[in-house]
Motif scaffolding. Structure first.
Motif, PDB file in Angstrom:
ATOM      1  N   GLY A 163      20.136 -20.806 -64.363  1.00 55.90           N
ATOM      2  CA  GLY A 163      19.235 -19.655 -64.240  1.00 55.90           C
ATOM      3  C   GLY A 163      17.880 -19.952 -63.632  1.00 55.90           C
ATOM      4  N   ASN A 164      17.839 -20.739 -62.572  1.00 60.93           N
ATOM      5  CA  ASN A 164      16.524 -20.943 -61.926  1.00 60.93           C
ATOM      6  C   ASN A 164      16.625 -20.631 -60.436  1.00 60.93           C
ATOM      7  OD1 ASN A 164      18.046 -22.902 -60.855  1.00 60.93           O
ATOM      8  ND2 ASN A 164      16.943 -24.638 -61.719  1.00 60.93           N
ATOM      9  N   GLY A 165      17.656 -19.860 -60.068  1.00 66.96           N
ATOM     10  CA  GLY A 165      17.779 -19.465 -58.662  1.00 66.96           C
ATOM     11  C   GLY A 165      18.164 -20.601 -57.754  1.00 66.96           C
ATOM     12  N   GLY A 166      18.762 -21.640 -58.332  1.00 62.47           N
ATOM     13  CA  GLY A 166      19.168 -22.799 -57.516  1.00 62.47           C
ATOM     14  C   GLY A 166      20.186 -22.398 -56.456  1.00 62.47           C
ATOM     15  N   LYS A 167      20.168 -23.132 -55.320  1.00 62.96           N
ATOM     16  CA  LYS A 167      21.004 -22.748 -54.182  1.00 62.96           C
ATOM     17  C   LYS A 167      22.467 -23.152 -54.362  1.00 62.96           C
ATOM     18  CE  LYS A 167      20.925 -23.360 -49.121  1.00 62.96           C
ATOM     19  NZ  LYS A 167      20.245 -24.013 -48.002  1.00 62.96           N
ATOM     20  N   TYR A 168      22.708 -24.171 -55.198  1.00 62.21           N
ATOM     21  CA  TYR A 168      24.068 -24.726 -55.304  1.00 62.21           C
ATOM     22  C   TYR A 168      24.585 -24.659 -56.724  1.00 62.21           C
ATOM     23  CZ  TYR A 168      23.114 -26.409 -50.662  1.00 62.21           C
ATOM     24  OH  TYR A 168      22.808 -26.446 -49.328  1.00 62.21           O
TER      25      TYR A 168
END
Ligand code: AHG
Ligand code: MN
Ligand code: MN
Ligand code: MN
Length: 314
Positions: free
Chosen positions: A101-106
């Motif tokens: 839940g931190n908007g990571g790309k992968y």
């Protein structure tokens, strides 16, 4: 065109960038690969000095977890969660997908310690990782953007691909990964076979195929560890590993998302093939996180021969 590395990159990061996807300053993908590489140093330490006993818990597959399974899982999870570039995580040792839940790309799925039951007899074990763009970890393996494994053997090596060939790094005395092989390629056919599962439970097609391999003089090489067994086929450029459908296990034993897909991606990048015996592993669409599938993986012609036997005899 080789991507320009940001200032302060380590030699490992510079070497990694030699093969990252064309014209893509993709620091986040490099970051995931580097986090796994760094985590492996703590896993090595755990293997060498850690508790070899049971954790007292079991995983989704009904396996009694070893303390090393749980510790390796925790080491990898922590690094990926704090990396800031990972959205969702799936581990062999987790009951469900972990939403960071931190908007990571992968999103990343991994087998933190493959072959963990071999550590107490001092055989080689590994970590297997698959990387997808976005949050969906139930995509077909064809959509992986990278796959890698770390092999904890007499040497510690890291093998990875981001879709531009398969490359190997070896860990030196300073525990740095240094590039040792680039663009690893398999021959069309080989002379090693690595037969997983109990032979008496093989179906007629697999039995006839393995007898065919023996009659043509192939050498049996099976350690019981998926990572070293695949690494042998890959680096010798020769042979086939199989963990087939069994009379009592039509889907075999190995897990699709974090064992079969990453190895299928790497072997296909090296010019080989990975099949269930009837279709490409990478074309399977997982229905759930614990999907398993049979596998025949290695030199293209050897896998195609296996598919012929399975088509004729089941
Ligand atoms: P894991 O230790 O991650 O649970 O995986 C073990 C797997 C794999 O390493 C190997 O190919 C296979 O188990 C061996 O199974 P058998 O012991 O049935 O041969
Ligand atoms: Mn296990
Ligand atoms: Mn495994
Ligand atoms: Mn495992």
């Amino acid at each position: 065109m080789t991507a320009i590395s940001p200032p302060g990159s380590t030699k490992f990061q510079i070497d990694l960038r030699r093969h990252l996807r064309e014209n893509e300053e993709d620091r986040d993908l490099t970051r995931v690969i580097c986090e796994v590489a760094d985590a492996s140093k703590y896993i090595i330490n755990a293997i060498r000095t850690g508790d070899l006993g049971l954790a007292g818990t079991s995983n989704l597959y009904g396996e009694n977890q070893l303390a090393l399974d749980v510790l390796s899982d925790r080491i990898l999870r922590k690094r990926l969660i704090h990396s800031g570039v990972v959205a969702n995580i799936l581990s062999e040792e987790s009951e469900e997908i972990i939403k960071v839940g931190n908007g990571g790309k992968y999103s990343v799925a991994f087998d933190p310690l493959d072959g963990s039951s071999l550590v107490d007899v001092n055989l080689a074990v590994g970590t297997i990782v698959t990387i997808f763009e976005g949050e969906d970890l139930l995509q077909s393996g064809r959509n992986q953007v990278a796959a890698m494994y770390i092999l904890y053997g007499p040497r510690t090596s890291l093998v990875y691909s981001t879709g531009r060939g398969v490359h190997e790094f070896a860990m030196n005395q300073l525990m740095e990964f240094t590039l040792t092989r680039e663009n690893i390629q398999l021959k069309p056919s080989g002379n090693i076979y690595s037969p997983g599962g109990q032979r008496n439970l093989y179906t007629e097609g697999t039995e006839k195929y393995v007898s065919y391999l023996e009659e043509k003089g192939c050498k049996l090489r099976y350690s019981g560890g998926f990572v070293p067994d695949i690494n042998q086929v890959l680096l010798k450029g020769s042979g086939i590993f199989l963990y087939p459908h069994l009379k009592n296990k039509p889907n075999g034993k190995l897990r699709l998302i974090f064992e079969l897909n990453p190895m299928a991606y790497l072997i296909e990048q090296a010019g080989g093939k990975a099949s269930t015996g009837r279709q490409s592993i990478l074309d399977l669409k997982p229905n759930s996180i614990d999907d398993c599938a049979p596998i025949f993986i290695g030199c293209r012609e050897d896998v195609e021969k296996a598919e012929e036997f399975i088509a004729r005899f089941g």
